[in-house]
Write an enzyme that holds these catalytic residues in place. Structure first.
Site, PDB file in Angstrom:
ATOM      1  CG  HIS A 105      -2.555   6.551  -6.319  1.00 31.95           C
ATOM      2  ND1 HIS A 105      -3.902   6.789  -6.471  1.00 31.95           N
ATOM      3  CD2 HIS A 105      -2.454   5.692  -5.272  1.00 31.95           C
ATOM      4  CE1 HIS A 105      -4.583   6.124  -5.563  1.00 31.95           C
ATOM      5  NE2 HIS A 105      -3.728   5.432  -4.817  1.00 31.95           N
ATOM      6  CG  ASP A 107      -1.432   1.977  -2.931  1.00 30.13           C
ATOM      7  OD1 ASP A 107      -2.086   3.017  -3.185  1.00 30.13           O
ATOM      8  OD2 ASP A 107      -1.957   0.856  -2.792  1.00 30.13           O
ATOM      9  CG  HIS A 257      -4.791   1.859  -7.420  1.00 29.86           C
ATOM     10  ND1 HIS A 257      -3.487   1.538  -7.083  1.00 29.86           N
ATOM     11  CD2 HIS A 257      -5.309   2.489  -6.332  1.00 29.86           C
ATOM     12  CE1 HIS A 257      -3.238   1.937  -5.848  1.00 29.86           C
ATOM     13  NE2 HIS A 257      -4.312   2.526  -5.379  1.00 29.86           N
ATOM     14  NE  ARG A 274      -3.558   1.087   0.851  1.00 30.04           N
ATOM     15  CZ  ARG A 274      -3.122   2.278   0.448  1.00 30.04           C
ATOM     16  NH1 ARG A 274      -3.669   2.878  -0.605  1.00 30.04           N
ATOM     17  NH2 ARG A 274      -2.156   2.894   1.089  1.00 30.04           N
TER      18      ARG A 274
HETATM   19  C1  SIN Z   1      -6.501   3.182  -2.865  1.00 27.50           C
HETATM   20  O1  SIN Z   1      -6.044   4.115  -3.508  1.00 27.50           O
HETATM   21  O2  SIN Z   1      -5.788   2.324  -2.362  1.00 27.50           O
HETATM   22  C2  SIN Z   1      -8.008   3.092  -2.653  1.00 27.50           C
HETATM   23  C3  SIN Z   1      -8.758   3.032  -3.914  1.00 27.50           C
HETATM   24  C4  SIN Z   1     -10.232   3.117  -3.693  1.00 27.50           C
HETATM   25  O3  SIN Z   1     -10.694   3.740  -2.717  1.00 27.50           O
HETATM   26  O4  SIN Z   1     -10.955   2.583  -4.530  1.00 27.50           O
END
Ligand code: SIN
Length: 304
Positions: A105, A107, A257, A274
């Site tokens: 995805h 974000d 990602h 994050r």
């Molecule tokens: C995310 O999707 O921002 C987190 C990715 C992760 O937990 O590695």
């Protein structure tokens, strides 16, 4: 007169297209303008940059983020921010256990202005192995399409929503209930133009893109399968191993990602934090801007 000698950061690429590690900077200190420029340039070139051994706290994380944009609230639905830091979203393995593989995805593309960037930080709660994050490069994914498919993609628009490609959730988590009660949906061009690099980006992702608009359901499925397969070609990706003090900073306009899928098999503790930076509204190659269908833009928090 004192002349400040700017140091060149040590930028080490991790693959041909995607990801570079940056050394030679201490993120406990405010950055000078030259280092901000070098980091931003590396981000635009490599789409995701990584820092190692940066043992920073929430305030320093926030200060770093503010060099590059305006932090949003932690998440439209799913966050229990640490006390005093409403911009920070903890992401823990506990919330992922039992899932076999998170979807690729970008974000928050259900909103009309998905974040321009995300900055994900580990303190010391990371496993010795497992829990890696994968990143891919949406500019190279577009650039390597054949010319006829590029011409088709250039004309297409897609609906993005929380709930994603299937438009549904495997289980009735609290998060799923919140999404259902209060949907967030937007239409974006399939090919958006990066406002800073001018690159064309294949802006679809299995985590949020529900459907190609203006074609049949079956055509949409086939087109999305083609695009999804293209964006995750292994040669466009990089895999990041977390260590205490690691940071990943990605250009959310130019990447997708995938969080780890191995928590279904491992009993490990992993807690990351994050911050997302307020996004611009995507623009297609004909200059048309994304449109909100349901829900408000995801804005920066107003200054206290
Ligand atoms: C995310 O999707 O921002 C987190 C990715 C992760 O937990 O590695």
């Amino acid at each position: 007169m004192t002349v400040l000698a700017h140091t060149r950061l040590d930028i080490r690429p991790l693959s041909v297209f995607t990801g570079a590690e940056i050394f030679g900077v201490d993120l406990r200190q405010p950055l000078d303008g030259d280092h901000v420029r070098q980091i931003r340039d590396a981000l635009h070139k490599w789409k995701v940059v990584f820092f190692r051994d940066q043992h920073i706290d929430h305030a320093q994380h926030l200060a770093f983020a503010e060099h590059f944009g305006k932090p949003t609230y932690a998440h439209p639905y799913d966050a229990v921010p640490p006390e005093g830091y409403p911009q920070i979203r903890p992401i823990s393995s506990a919330s992922k256990t039992g899932r076999r593989g998170e979807r690729w995805h970008t974000d928050v593309t259900g909103v009309v202005n998905p974040p321009i960037a995300s900055i994900l930080r580990a303190n010391d709660q990371v496993p010795e192995f497992g829990g890696d994050t994968l990143f891919t490069n949406l500019a190279v994914a577009y650039a390597n399409l054949s010319e006829p498919i590029k011409r088709l993609a250039d004309t297409l628009w897609a609906r993005h929503q929380f709930g994603g490609y299937n438009g549904d959730f495997e289980n009735q988590t609290e998060y799923a209930q919140k999404v259902k009660a209060n949907p967030i949906v937007s239409d974006h061009p399939v090919v958006r133009v990066h406002p800073e690099t001018g690159e064309r980006l294949l802006f679809v992702n299995p985590g949020f893109t529900r459907r190609i608009l203006g074609v049949s359901e079956e055509e949409s499925r086939h087109l999305l399968a083609l695009f999804f397969e293209e964006i995750v070609r292994p040669e466009y990706t990089v895999r990041f191993r977390w260590q205490p003090g690691s940071i990943a900073f990605w250009d959310n306009r130019a990447t997708a990602h995938q969080g780890p899928g191995d928590f279904a098999y491992l009993d490990v503790e992993r807690v990351l934090y994050r911050i997302t930076l307020e996004g611009d509204i995507p623009v297609g190659i004909d200059g048309r801007q994304s449109v909100p269908v349901i829900g408000a833009p995801f804005k920066a928090l107003a200054a206290a």
